[in-house]
Design a protein around this motif. Structure first.
Motif, PDB file in Angstrom:
ATOM      1  N   ASP A 289       0.810  -1.215   0.000  1.00 43.29           N
ATOM      2  CA  ASP A 289       0.000   0.000   0.000  1.00 43.29           C
ATOM      3  C   ASP A 289       0.845   1.267   0.000  1.00 43.29           C
ATOM      4  O   ASP A 289       0.409   2.320   0.476  1.00 43.29           O
ATOM      5  N   GLY A 290       2.052   1.171  -0.553  1.00 44.45           N
ATOM      6  CA  GLY A 290       2.918   2.341  -0.643  1.00 44.45           C
ATOM      7  C   GLY A 290       2.280   3.445  -1.464  1.00 44.45           C
ATOM      8  O   GLY A 290       1.564   3.192  -2.440  1.00 44.45           O
ATOM      9  N   ASP A 291       2.567   4.694  -1.076  1.00 44.72           N
ATOM     10  CA  ASP A 291       1.935   5.807  -1.790  1.00 44.72           C
ATOM     11  C   ASP A 291       2.607   6.103  -3.130  1.00 44.72           C
ATOM     12  O   ASP A 291       2.207   7.030  -3.835  1.00 44.72           O
ATOM     13  N   ASP A 292       3.624   5.311  -3.479  1.00 42.29           N
ATOM     14  CA  ASP A 292       4.273   5.477  -4.783  1.00 42.29           C
ATOM     15  C   ASP A 292       3.687   4.530  -5.827  1.00 42.29           C
ATOM     16  O   ASP A 292       4.213   4.428  -6.943  1.00 42.29           O
ATOM     17  N   CYS A 293       2.613   3.822  -5.489  1.00 42.65           N
ATOM     18  CA  CYS A 293       1.951   2.895  -6.414  1.00 42.65           C
ATOM     19  C   CYS A 293       0.456   3.164  -6.451  1.00 42.65           C
ATOM     20  O   CYS A 293      -0.153   3.469  -5.422  1.00 42.65           O
ATOM     21  N   LEU A 294      -0.117   3.013  -7.644  1.00 40.05           N
ATOM     22  CA  LEU A 294      -1.560   3.155  -7.811  1.00 40.05           C
ATOM     23  C   LEU A 294      -2.050   2.010  -8.687  1.00 40.05           C
ATOM     24  O   LEU A 294      -1.517   1.789  -9.776  1.00 40.05           O
ATOM     25  N   THR A 295      -3.039   1.282  -8.198  1.00 39.49           N
ATOM     26  CA  THR A 295      -3.668   0.220  -8.990  1.00 39.49           C
ATOM     27  C   THR A 295      -4.928   0.770  -9.641  1.00 39.49           C
ATOM     28  O   THR A 295      -5.743   1.413  -8.978  1.00 39.49           O
ATOM     29  N   VAL A 296      -5.080   0.514 -10.947  1.00 38.90           N
ATOM     30  CA  VAL A 296      -6.205   1.090 -11.685  1.00 38.90           C
ATOM     31  C   VAL A 296      -6.947   0.002 -12.443  1.00 38.90           C
ATOM     32  O   VAL A 296      -6.393  -1.045 -12.783  1.00 38.90           O
ATOM     33  N   ASP A 297      -8.214   0.278 -12.710  1.00 37.57           N
ATOM     34  CA  ASP A 297      -8.987  -0.548 -13.627  1.00 37.57           C
ATOM     35  C   ASP A 297      -8.792   0.009 -15.037  1.00 37.57           C
ATOM     36  O   ASP A 297      -7.858   0.766 -15.287  1.00 37.57           O
ATOM     37  N   GLU A 298      -9.698  -0.315 -15.944  1.00 39.23           N
ATOM     38  CA  GLU A 298      -9.548   0.121 -17.331  1.00 39.23           C
ATOM     39  C   GLU A 298      -9.620   1.648 -17.433  1.00 39.23           C
ATOM     40  O   GLU A 298     -10.533   2.278 -16.909  1.00 39.23           O
ATOM     41  N   VAL A 299      -8.624   2.237 -18.091  1.00 49.04           N
ATOM     42  CA  VAL A 299      -8.587   3.677 -18.345  1.00 49.04           C
ATOM     43  C   VAL A 299      -8.214   3.896 -19.808  1.00 49.04           C
ATOM     44  O   VAL A 299      -7.722   2.984 -20.476  1.00 49.04           O
ATOM     45  N   ASP A 300      -8.419   5.106 -20.280  1.00 50.12           N
ATOM     46  CA  ASP A 300      -8.078   5.448 -21.659  1.00 50.12           C
ATOM     47  C   ASP A 300      -6.564   5.580 -21.778  1.00 50.12           C
ATOM     48  O   ASP A 300      -5.967   6.537 -21.266  1.00 50.12           O
TER      49      ASP A 300
END
Length: 517
Positions: A289-300
């Motif tokens: 859960d580091g603040d240097d990572c972001l998990t995303v779903d489908e994006v453009d």
């Protein structure tokens, strides 16, 4: 003009066809798309305002559960898909002028049979060149049917591939065709492909040799997408330096997914960057859960990629093209199918790195990422960005509209002008039966095999040849003209394309995203 599109596969097969449908509708055509019933495809078509017809079983469960390389259940899946073409797709195509098809061979052989039965025109489209029979490249292999490693002659391998396709799918196709009064087909692969397939890939990223078999190179088909990035993604991007993206699209990774995500994030951190991890069908997620990572779903991707430092991905044609259009360096960790081809192309163009192997370790991936992050790689990616076209779907829509649409005006569907005399016998049978003569033609472009057609609407000059050509490679029993007609010695351009092709170091494992063939 009325057009029906048959597309079965993962997102890389369906989304480009949505792009074509949108461009056709802009020209006033009536279009419906036959696609898998997965919710994401239904939503994709609805958002684009394109009527959809659900066909076949959902793809995502197949892709994520079928064991890579296994032929278990293949015969039944292929039979079901082929039958769906003769059922739901035939119903959707009735009253149409053109049927455009892409996907695995059970889909496209069935689709062309439907077009033949209805007496409408047919177009075969591929978004990758590696499936096309040509002497400069070997076949990619079929599920459960590896090619003999001791055979190095590409022509011999393509002949073997045609025999394998007949053995795997010919019996089912013959039974379905007989049920609607059509004669048998010899060489089901070439019958589906026609002798002038449409290649919907960017001509810079994926050059086709001028001396190779004839194709219609339209450029990549991109779906219009003006969605803004989600607020959380924008906030993450604005909070620091450009991050590195990690995503494997529709490619399944099985139990390797957590380790691959962890290795990628560790490599990115070692290079001093933040990470955006795309879940995709593999279910990737940041390892902590580091603040240097972001998990995303489908994006453009077209909105996201220009704001990145680099893209680490599986090497699909769609992601490779989008990254190249964004001018962002790439690291491709190919998993199978045509992905090694795109990895080789990225390396050859100097716009990124092909990682050696499907399962990266943090140290070696960090080294590959270091190369991609070099200023020289970024500069090269920026240069290539200006050469990658965005009008492929518009080109294809215009070609369809100016030929099939022009012939439709003033002519009834059953009484339209016949195809040129070379179309006779397209059904790959006797060539003289009434059912064979019902087929009205295959759309193709005249001129050289590598002649790229540009969109006049994009203000690119030059006349466009009439895309209607009447031949199909299945025309004579046992014919393999797509391979045998190419010259033995290639031109410089052909050699360049050959060097970028899979070559004899072929990938015998079908794409993990293709649960059919």
């Amino acid at each position: 003009m009325r057009v029906v599109v048959s597309a079965y596969g993962a997102r890389g097969s369906v989304e480009p066809m949505v792009g074509l449908a949108v461009r056709l509708r802009e020209r006033g055509a009536e279009v419906r798309v036959c696609a898998p019933p997965d919710e994401e495809f239904t939503e994709l078509l609805a958002e684009a305002g394109v009527p959809s017809v659900p066909v076949g079983a959902p793809v995502r469960p197949l892709v994520t559960t079928v064991k890579p390389g296994s032929a278990e259940g293949l015969a039944q899946r292929a039979a079901d898909l082929m039958a769906a073409q003769f059922g739901a797709v035939a119903d959707a195509a009735d009253g149409c002028d053109v049927l455009v098809a892409t996907g695995p061979l059970p889909v496209t052989t069935g689709a062309r049979s439907v077009a033949e039965r209805l007496g409408i025109r047919y177009v075969y489209v591929t978004h990758t060149p590696v499936v096309l029979p040509a002497p400069h490249q070997p076949p990619p292999g079929r599920r459960g049917r590896p090619l003999p490693p001791e055979v190095r002659d590409n022509r011999e391998l393509w002949d073997l591939d045609a025999r394998l396709a007949d053995d795997m799918f010919g019996g089912t196709l013959e039974a379905l065709r007989a049920s609607v009064g059509l004669p048998p087909v010899r060489n089901v692969r070439d019958y589906a492909f026609t002798d002038r397939p449409w290649l919907a890939a960017d001509p810079v990223l994926s050059p086709w040799p001028p001396s190779g078999p004839a194709v219609v190179p339209t450029g990549a088909w991109l779906r219009p997408d003006d969605r803004p990035l989600p607020p959380a993604v924008v906030a993450f991007l604005d909070a620091g330096a450009p991050p590195v993206y990690v995503g494997f699209g529709s490619t399944p990774l099985g139990t390797r997914a957590p380790d691959l995500a962890r290795a990628a994030v560790e490599a990115i951190r070692e290079r001093g960057h933040r990470a955006i991890v795309s879940r995709g069908w593999a279910g990737l997620a940041a390892p902590d859960d580091g603040d240097d990572c972001l998990t995303v779903d489908e994006v453009d991707h077209r909105a996201l990629f220009p704001r990145l430092a680099a893209v680490v991905h599986h090497g699909s044609g769609g992601t490779t093209t989008t990254a190249a259009r964004a001018g962002v360096p790439q690291v491709i960790v190919a998993q199978g199918g045509d992905q090694p081809y795109w990895a080789d192309r990225v390396t050859a163009l100097g716009i990124g790195v092909a990682y050696d192997g499907p399962t990266p370790a943090p140290g070696s991936l960090s080294a590959a990422l270091a190369t991609a992050l070099r200023p020289a790689t970024r500069a090269r990616a920026e240069t290539v960005r200006g050469t990658v076209r965005s009008d492929g779907a518009s080109v294809a829509a215009r070609l369809l509209y100016e030929t099939a649409g022009r012939r439709r005006r003033g002519l009834g569907r059953r009484d339209r002008d016949p195809m040129p005399s070379s179309a006779a016998g397209d059904s790959a049978s006797s060539g003289t039966s009434s059912s064979a003569r019902r087929h009205r033609g295959v759309l193709g472009v005249g001129g050289g095999a590598g002649e790229f057609v540009r969109d006049r609407d994009a203000h690119t000059p030059g006349p466009v040849a009439d895309p209607v050509q009447g031949r199909a490679t299945g025309g004579r029993p046992g014919q393999r003209s797509a391979v045998g007609s190419a010259p033995q010695s290639a031109s410089r351009a052909a050699k360049a394309a050959s060097a970028a092709s899979p070559g004899n170091s072929r990938t015998t494992e079908p794409s993990p995203g293709d649960a059919i063939t």
